[in-house]
Design a protein around this motif. Structure first.
Motif, mmCIF file in Angstrom:
data_model
loop_
_atom_site.group_PDB
_atom_site.id
_atom_site.type_symbol
_atom_site.label_atom_id
_atom_site.label_comp_id
_atom_site.label_asym_id
_atom_site.label_seq_id
_atom_site.Cartn_x
_atom_site.Cartn_y
_atom_site.Cartn_z
ATOM 1 N N ARG A 176 0.584 -1.201 -0.067
ATOM 2 C CA ARG A 176 0.174 0.323 -0.464
ATOM 3 C C ARG A 176 0.605 1.325 0.129
ATOM 4 N NH1 ARG A 176 -3.307 -3.592 3.432
ATOM 5 N NH2 ARG A 176 -2.520 -2.411 5.216
ATOM 6 N N ALA A 177 2.159 1.559 0.975
ATOM 7 C CA ALA A 177 3.082 2.388 0.705
ATOM 8 C C ALA A 177 3.463 2.675 -0.192
ATOM 9 C CB ALA A 177 3.901 2.178 1.659
ATOM 10 N N PHE A 178 3.954 1.545 -1.200
ATOM 11 C CA PHE A 178 4.136 1.399 -2.353
ATOM 12 C C PHE A 178 3.491 2.389 -3.703
ATOM 13 C CE2 PHE A 178 4.886 -0.426 -6.246
ATOM 14 C CZ PHE A 178 6.346 0.291 -7.111
ATOM 15 N N LEU A 179 2.402 1.946 -3.656
ATOM 16 C CA LEU A 179 1.258 1.810 -4.507
ATOM 17 C C LEU A 179 0.881 3.304 -4.058
ATOM 18 C CD1 LEU A 179 -0.257 -1.179 -4.725
ATOM 19 C CD2 LEU A 179 0.914 -0.184 -5.894
ATOM 20 N N GLU A 180 0.916 3.709 -3.164
ATOM 21 C CA GLU A 180 0.634 5.689 -2.268
ATOM 22 C C GLU A 180 1.841 6.173 -3.626
ATOM 23 O OE1 GLU A 180 0.328 8.524 0.636
ATOM 24 O OE2 GLU A 180 0.142 6.345 1.510
ATOM 25 N N VAL A 181 2.608 5.758 -3.319
ATOM 26 C CA VAL A 181 4.248 6.742 -3.372
ATOM 27 C C VAL A 181 4.221 6.709 -5.432
ATOM 28 C CG1 VAL A 181 6.371 6.943 -3.878
ATOM 29 C CG2 VAL A 181 5.539 6.938 -1.244
ATOM 30 N N ARG A 182 4.141 5.426 -5.586
ATOM 31 C CA ARG A 182 3.847 4.893 -7.074
ATOM 32 C C ARG A 182 3.377 5.860 -7.861
ATOM 33 N NH1 ARG A 182 1.904 -0.493 -10.186
ATOM 34 N NH2 ARG A 182 2.469 0.729 -12.215
ATOM 35 N N GLU A 183 2.133 6.361 -7.499
ATOM 36 C CA GLU A 183 0.955 7.158 -7.730
ATOM 37 C C GLU A 183 1.284 8.210 -8.158
ATOM 38 O OE1 GLU A 183 -4.015 7.599 -7.436
ATOM 39 O OE2 GLU A 183 -3.022 6.889 -5.656
ATOM 40 N N LEU A 184 1.704 9.040 -7.267
ATOM 41 C CA LEU A 184 2.054 9.955 -7.255
ATOM 42 C C LEU A 184 3.298 10.473 -8.403
ATOM 43 C CD1 LEU A 184 2.169 11.125 -2.932
ATOM 44 C CD2 LEU A 184 0.077 11.664 -5.120
ATOM 45 N N LEU A 185 4.519 9.129 -8.404
ATOM 46 C CA LEU A 185 5.449 9.566 -9.439
ATOM 47 C C LEU A 185 4.737 9.716 -10.433
ATOM 48 C CD1 LEU A 185 8.716 8.009 -7.000
ATOM 49 C CD2 LEU A 185 7.828 10.938 -7.690
ATOM 50 N N GLU A 186 4.088 8.057 -10.921
ATOM 51 C CA GLU A 186 3.812 8.205 -12.311
ATOM 52 C C GLU A 186 2.888 9.569 -13.007
ATOM 53 O OE1 GLU A 186 2.673 4.447 -13.724
ATOM 54 O OE2 GLU A 186 3.607 3.236 -12.975
ATOM 55 N N LEU A 187 2.157 9.596 -11.956
ATOM 56 C CA LEU A 187 1.577 10.657 -12.751
ATOM 57 C C LEU A 187 2.019 12.213 -12.975
ATOM 58 C CD1 LEU A 187 -1.446 10.898 -10.138
ATOM 59 C CD2 LEU A 187 -1.939 9.937 -12.492
ATOM 60 N N LYS A 188 3.457 12.189 -11.436
ATOM 61 C CA LYS A 188 4.100 13.361 -12.017
ATOM 62 C C LYS A 188 4.907 13.306 -13.830
ATOM 63 C CE LYS A 188 6.566 17.040 -10.692
ATOM 64 N NZ LYS A 188 6.114 18.366 -11.004
ATOM 65 N N ALA A 189 5.075 12.400 -13.303
ATOM 66 C CA ALA A 189 6.009 11.232 -14.835
ATOM 67 C C ALA A 189 5.236 11.573 -15.986
ATOM 68 C CB ALA A 189 6.015 9.965 -14.435
ATOM 69 N N LEU A 190 3.542 11.638 -16.142
ATOM 70 C CA LEU A 190 3.159 11.143 -17.512
ATOM 71 C C LEU A 190 2.902 13.019 -17.571
ATOM 72 C CD1 LEU A 190 0.376 10.919 -19.209
ATOM 73 C CD2 LEU A 190 -0.961 10.797 -17.482
ATOM 74 N N ASP A 191 2.401 14.050 -16.198
ATOM 75 C CA ASP A 191 2.218 15.368 -16.828
ATOM 76 C C ASP A 191 3.669 15.838 -16.956
ATOM 77 O OD1 ASP A 191 -0.268 15.867 -15.163
ATOM 78 O OD2 ASP A 191 0.575 15.752 -13.757
ATOM 79 N N ALA A 192 4.943 15.380 -16.692
ATOM 80 C CA ALA A 192 6.320 16.045 -17.345
ATOM 81 C C ALA A 192 6.548 15.199 -18.942
ATOM 82 C CB ALA A 192 7.774 15.479 -16.753
ATOM 83 N N ALA A 193 5.309 13.854 -18.943
ATOM 84 C CA ALA A 193 6.315 13.584 -20.383
ATOM 85 C C ALA A 193 4.556 13.767 -22.018
ATOM 86 C CB ALA A 193 5.730 12.023 -19.957
#
Length: 309
Positions: free
Chosen positions: A157-174
């Motif tokens: 759950r902790a991994f998925l919480e951080v993963r969601e934030l970072l992948e959404l950030k990556a999508l915005d940057a990409a």
């Protein structure tokens, strides 16, 4: 095809077609050729001796029958192609260790016993262990051996919480770096099964693609450090047919939105995919928490020689 069947078939093919054999034909040299222990080689060689393709001398050397004047193994160009090697050892061991990890208990592995179980050399199993340690599935303890990383719901759950934030950030940057031809290729790589007997086709490269296009080294570092263990777990989960079909549906939803440049829908679909696409892992009992409400236990692991750590 078992490792014994593969060694026998491949040796027979080499004998009949003139493909290279070890210069000194002994059990040890053949075991080195196939990177396995002596046991499966001995079994395969005994069958070839019984079929008249090999002779075993007093000095333990193995001799092809055709080289001592017999005709049973005359060289021919009509023999079938060399056999395909058995399933990748790394994949086999990883799948077994995932099942141990999902039991939620720390388990210690012994190299020698594990190598014997898989009929491979100790150096081959050590190489596999080192690679799995790099993915986070195993941990090496000096002078104590190897320990399987136990699965914890709270960790995921902790991994998925951080993963969601970072992948959404990556999508915005990409956004400005996504190429339609890449997105279409990934879309084509996610296909529903054509019949009840077929499996869906899954292409998981979307996630790595967005992270690469975002070009943020700190985001990349997080997934390199912490994502490999969960990548193995998620690939295992996709062996379930219904889970795999749902993965295809969610991937296609994200990719179709990206092709339309519908960023809001893409972000929403990506967020849902990350948090809610783990129907099996999310139900596995976390024994440390004592959560036994409607438990769905992890599958029983294939027997791997272990000792409790």
């Amino acid at each position: 095809m078992s490792i014994v069947e593969y060694i026998k078939t491949d040796l027979e093919n080499r004998l009949r077609t003139g493909r290279p054999l070890p210069q000194k034909m002994t059990l040890e040299s053949v075991a080195s050729l196939y990177q396995v222990s002596i046991t499966p080689v001995r079994m395969a060689v005994n069958e070839l001796i019984a079929e008249g393709l090999l002779l075993k001398g007093k000095n333990r050397r193995l001799t092809p029958v055709h080289s001592v004047g017999e005709s049973a193994a005359d060289l021919t160009t009509d023999s079938p192609a060399p056999p395909e090697p058995p399933k990748d050892l790394l994949e086999i061991v990883a799948n077994d260790l995932v099942r141990l990890s999902l039991q939620g208990e720390q388990v210690q592995l012994r190299e020698e016993a594990t190598a014997e179980k898989y009929s491979v050399s100790r150096s081959a199993i050590r190489n596999v262990f080192h690679r799995l340690a790099g993915s986070g599935l195993l941990k090496h303890l000096p002078r104590r051996g190897w320990v399987v990383r136990p699965f914890r719901q709270e960790d995921m759950r902790a991994f998925l919480e951080v993963r969601e934030l970072l992948e959404l950030k990556a999508l915005d940057a990409a956004r400005n770096h996504l190429r339609d031809e890449d997105l279409k290729r990934m879309l084509d790589g996610n296909q529903y099964p054509a019949s009840d007997s077929e499996r869906p086709l899954i292409d998981n490269s979307l996630h790595a693609y967005m992270i690469e296009k975002a070009a943020n080294p700190y985001v990349q570092d997080f997934f390199e450090r912490h994502g490999r263990y969960y990548d193995i777990l998620f690939q295992w989960e996709d062996e379930d047919r219904e889970a795999a079909i749902e993965t295809v549906r969610q991937h296609r939803e994200i990719l179709e939105a990206l092709l339309l440049r519908d960023w809001r829908t893409a972000r929403k679909a990506l967020s849902w995919h990350i948090q809610c696409n783990h129907p099996i892992l999310s139900k596995i009992v976390d024994r440390q928490r004592g959560d036994d409400a409607n438990p769905v236990h992890a599958p029983t692991a294939a027997p791997v020689p272990t000792t409790e750590a």
